[in-house]
Motif scaffolding. Structure first.
Motif, PDB file in Angstrom:
ATOM      1  N   SER A   1       0.897  -1.160   0.015  1.00  0.00           N
ATOM      2  CA  SER A   1      -0.061   0.020   0.029  1.00  0.00           C
ATOM      3  C   SER A   1       0.858   1.162  -0.059  1.00  0.00           C
ATOM      4  CB  SER A   1      -0.836  -0.042   1.266  1.00  0.00           C
ATOM      5  OG  SER A   1      -1.472   0.970   1.296  1.00  0.00           O
TER       6      SER A   1
ATOM      7  N   LEU B   1       2.510   1.943  -3.233  1.00  0.00           N
ATOM      8  CA  LEU B   1       1.414   2.372  -4.337  1.00  0.00           C
ATOM      9  C   LEU B   1       1.284   3.851  -3.942  1.00  0.00           C
ATOM     10  CD1 LEU B   1      -0.637   1.498  -6.300  1.00  0.00           C
ATOM     11  CD2 LEU B   1      -2.199   0.975  -4.720  1.00  0.00           C
ATOM     12  N   LEU B   2       1.278   3.990  -2.754  1.00  0.00           N
ATOM     13  CA  LEU B   2       1.102   5.557  -2.203  1.00  0.00           C
ATOM     14  C   LEU B   2       2.120   6.270  -2.621  1.00  0.00           C
ATOM     15  CD1 LEU B   2      -0.907   6.755  -0.099  1.00  0.00           C
ATOM     16  CD2 LEU B   2       1.019   6.691   1.356  1.00  0.00           C
TER      17      LEU B   2
ATOM     18  N   LEU C   1       1.861   6.593  -6.599  1.00  0.00           N
ATOM     19  CA  LEU C   1       0.706   7.695  -6.927  1.00  0.00           C
ATOM     20  C   LEU C   1       1.174   9.176  -6.661  1.00  0.00           C
ATOM     21  CD1 LEU C   1      -2.586   5.534  -5.851  1.00  0.00           C
ATOM     22  CD2 LEU C   1      -1.729   6.461  -8.053  1.00  0.00           C
ATOM     23  N   LEU C   2       1.752   9.291  -5.702  1.00  0.00           N
ATOM     24  CA  LEU C   2       2.246  10.676  -5.176  1.00  0.00           C
ATOM     25  C   LEU C   2       3.176  11.098  -6.331  1.00  0.00           C
ATOM     26  CD1 LEU C   2       2.293  12.732  -2.901  1.00  0.00           C
ATOM     27  CD2 LEU C   2       4.355  11.818  -2.178  1.00  0.00           C
TER      28      LEU C   2
ATOM     29  N   LEU D   1       3.426  10.008  -9.457  1.00  0.00           N
ATOM     30  CA  LEU D   1       2.541  10.334 -10.677  1.00  0.00           C
ATOM     31  C   LEU D   1       1.912  11.573 -10.792  1.00  0.00           C
ATOM     32  CD1 LEU D   1       0.992   6.926 -12.109  1.00  0.00           C
ATOM     33  CD2 LEU D   1       0.136   9.526 -12.818  1.00  0.00           C
ATOM     34  N   SER D   2       1.314  11.856  -9.534  1.00  0.00           N
ATOM     35  CA  SER D   2       0.587  12.955  -9.180  1.00  0.00           C
ATOM     36  C   SER D   2       1.326  14.235  -9.407  1.00  0.00           C
ATOM     37  CB  SER D   2      -0.156  12.993  -7.621  1.00  0.00           C
ATOM     38  OG  SER D   2      -0.611  14.405  -7.595  1.00  0.00           O
TER      39      SER D   2
ATOM     40  N   SER E   1       2.503  14.685 -13.137  1.00  0.00           N
ATOM     41  CA  SER E   1       1.284  15.103 -13.803  1.00  0.00           C
ATOM     42  C   SER E   1       0.990  16.726 -13.708  1.00  0.00           C
ATOM     43  CB  SER E   1      -0.054  14.313 -13.509  1.00  0.00           C
ATOM     44  OG  SER E   1       0.145  12.938 -13.555  1.00  0.00           O
ATOM     45  N   VAL E   2       1.029  17.009 -12.646  1.00  0.00           N
ATOM     46  CA  VAL E   2       0.954  18.224 -12.438  1.00  0.00           C
ATOM     47  C   VAL E   2       2.188  19.223 -13.008  1.00  0.00           C
ATOM     48  CG1 VAL E   2       1.184  20.308 -10.531  1.00  0.00           C
ATOM     49  CG2 VAL E   2      -0.362  18.199  -9.978  1.00  0.00           C
TER      50      VAL E   2
ATOM     51  N   ILE F   1       3.885  18.154 -15.473  1.00  0.00           N
ATOM     52  CA  ILE F   1       3.735  18.203 -16.841  1.00  0.00           C
ATOM     53  C   ILE F   1       2.558  19.406 -17.264  1.00  0.00           C
ATOM     54  CG2 ILE F   1       3.181  16.903 -19.065  1.00  0.00           C
ATOM     55  CD1 ILE F   1       4.173  14.261 -17.545  1.00  0.00           C
ATOM     56  N   SER F   2       1.647  19.236 -16.600  1.00  0.00           N
ATOM     57  CA  SER F   2       0.344  20.088 -16.928  1.00  0.00           C
ATOM     58  C   SER F   2       0.937  21.602 -16.947  1.00  0.00           C
ATOM     59  CB  SER F   2      -0.640  19.855 -16.155  1.00  0.00           C
ATOM     60  OG  SER F   2      -0.461  20.413 -14.806  1.00  0.00           O
TER      61      SER F   2
ATOM     62  N   LEU G   1       5.990  28.287 -36.719  1.00  0.00           N
ATOM     63  CA  LEU G   1       6.720  29.634 -36.470  1.00  0.00           C
ATOM     64  C   LEU G   1       7.006  30.147 -37.997  1.00  0.00           C
ATOM     65  CD1 LEU G   1       7.871  31.834 -34.689  1.00  0.00           C
ATOM     66  CD2 LEU G   1       9.959  30.704 -34.650  1.00  0.00           C
ATOM     67  N   TYR G   2       7.720  29.203 -38.640  1.00  0.00           N
ATOM     68  CA  TYR G   2       8.158  29.244 -39.949  1.00  0.00           C
ATOM     69  C   TYR G   2       7.019  29.710 -40.926  1.00  0.00           C
ATOM     70  CZ  TYR G   2       9.730  28.783 -44.857  1.00  0.00           C
ATOM     71  OH  TYR G   2       9.911  28.927 -46.015  1.00  0.00           O
TER      72      TYR G   2
END
Lengths: 255, 255
Positions: free
Chosen positions: B4, B7-8, B11-12, B14-15, B18-19, B21-22, B41-42
């Motif tokens: 667990s 996984l935690l 996920l942390l 991953l979270s 993701s933030v 990257i976003s 641009l060209y």
């Protein structure tokens, strides 16, 4: 364990949410963002209307376009646009048979053509403020405007190809010394003649003044092949060059 | 519990990732994306060089710009650009004192000005393929090109203001019937005269042909205030209108 599971669920949710946002699966409603997209679309079209001369005379940039013009001028696009103008100019110049009698001429405007006044306009709202002649004249006196790099490369190539270079500017005769000093500071040299507004030219539109000066060159036997300027008033009128090259300038308009 | 916690942690991570990257804190290397940004641009600069006539004569769009031109024409930008041209045209038209003698004239080109051939060009690479005259003539015979909506609005406003409308096209005299039929199909009507290339005009550049036709109108006593066209050859030459309005067209160039 219950707390750990809650945290787990929260993180899972947060993780999925972040991925969704990052991939634009979910759009966060934001007036500011939507309006910014609209502004970019509008301002892009407005800039095109200015660059094609469809807009005709205008006083200052639309207030909603101030951020856009700032991003355009200090970002990659102004540079990229200027470089293609120089490329087009050079492509044409290569088709000209330079006779070697010194009469094959190319005309350059100065401000926003050979030199860029971005350091000044960055402090004055990128064209969103009314033109302040006194403040701009103070900037001119500093003689520190840098070269527009794309024009510098073009200038050097044209010199090497044997073109006779005339500089035709809306600046006044009393600014001759600082203008020459600034051009040298920026790296330009060996122009044939620097033409400025004489007292008798004051009050004339830029189009008329520049046309008259071009006509004088034609009457001296020069063949004006190319003309580079950021204003349509640099390029239109009479005694026009064989080909004209409009450099970008979304900051101001001169009649 | 250990599983667990792993996984935690995952996920942390991953979270946060993701933030990151976003919010573009981390840039994912991607050749395709980078090249696409460079192309945009060209191609944006290339399109400006075409619209300002800096590019001069060109045969077909750069191959790297095919996707760009497609997105431009079928997206919001073509529409937005056309609308500002119509706005600029109307703004000028309102400054004209229409005398009421029927001699205040406005000239429109047809293809990519009053009508859009996008349904045809969408099937032919948006200007990336060499021009296929036979295939295009077949499309013309269908008489189903829709109106460019911004021009339709302008056309109607100018009519109401009392301008006499001339349509001056590079299409040939033998296409008179289908052209008239297409214009009516698209919703245009009550033009004063539809001017097409006569056999004696074949082989002339568009600039010469259109200038000669404009001169005939001037000699008939018409005051040509405005001229709307997507090609510089619609607008330049002699007997030019008081103001010219360049509609966007990044798909093809006519000398």
């Amino acid at each position: 364990m219950a707390a750990s599971q809650s945290l787990l669920s929260l993180l899972l949710l947060l993780s999925l949410l972040s991925v969704a946002i990052s991939q634009s699966l979910i759009r966060i409603p934001s007036d500011r963002k939507a309006s910014s997209v609209d502004d970019d679309l509008y301002c892009d079209s407005w800039r095109l209307s200015v660059e094609t001369n469809n807009a005709g005379s205008w006083i200052k940039i639309p207030s909603r376009c101030q951020r856009y013009v700032e991003q355009y001028t200090i970002g990659d696009r102004y540079l990229s646009d200027s470089e293609i103008v120089a490329f087009d100019s050079l492509t044409f110049a290569k088709t000209v048979k330079v006779a070697g009698d010194g009469k094959d001429a190319w005309i350059f405007d100065i401000d926003e053509t050979l030199l860029t006044n971005l350091p000044y306009y960055a402090l004055h709202g990128f064209g969103s403020e009314p033109f302040d002649e006194a403040a701009f004249d103070e900037w001119v006196e500093l003689a520190q405007a840098p070269a527009l790099s794309a024009s510098m490369n073009l200038y050097k190539e044209l010199k090497q190809m044997g073109f006779t270079i005339f500089l035709l500017t809306g600046r006044s005769e009393h600014q001759r010394n600082v203008t020459g000093k600034n051009l040298l500071f920026a790296g330009y040299n060996n122009w044939e003649r620097l033409i400025l507004r004489e007292p008798s030219d004051q009050g004339k539109s830029a189009t008329l003044y520049k046309s008259q000066k071009r006509l004088e060159l034609v009457n001296e036997g020069y063949r004006i092949h190319g003309n580079s300027g950021d204003q349509w008033s640099d390029l239109l009128g009479f005694a026009m060059s064989e080909r004209s090259f409009k450099l970008p300038n979304p900051m101001y308009y001169i009649q």
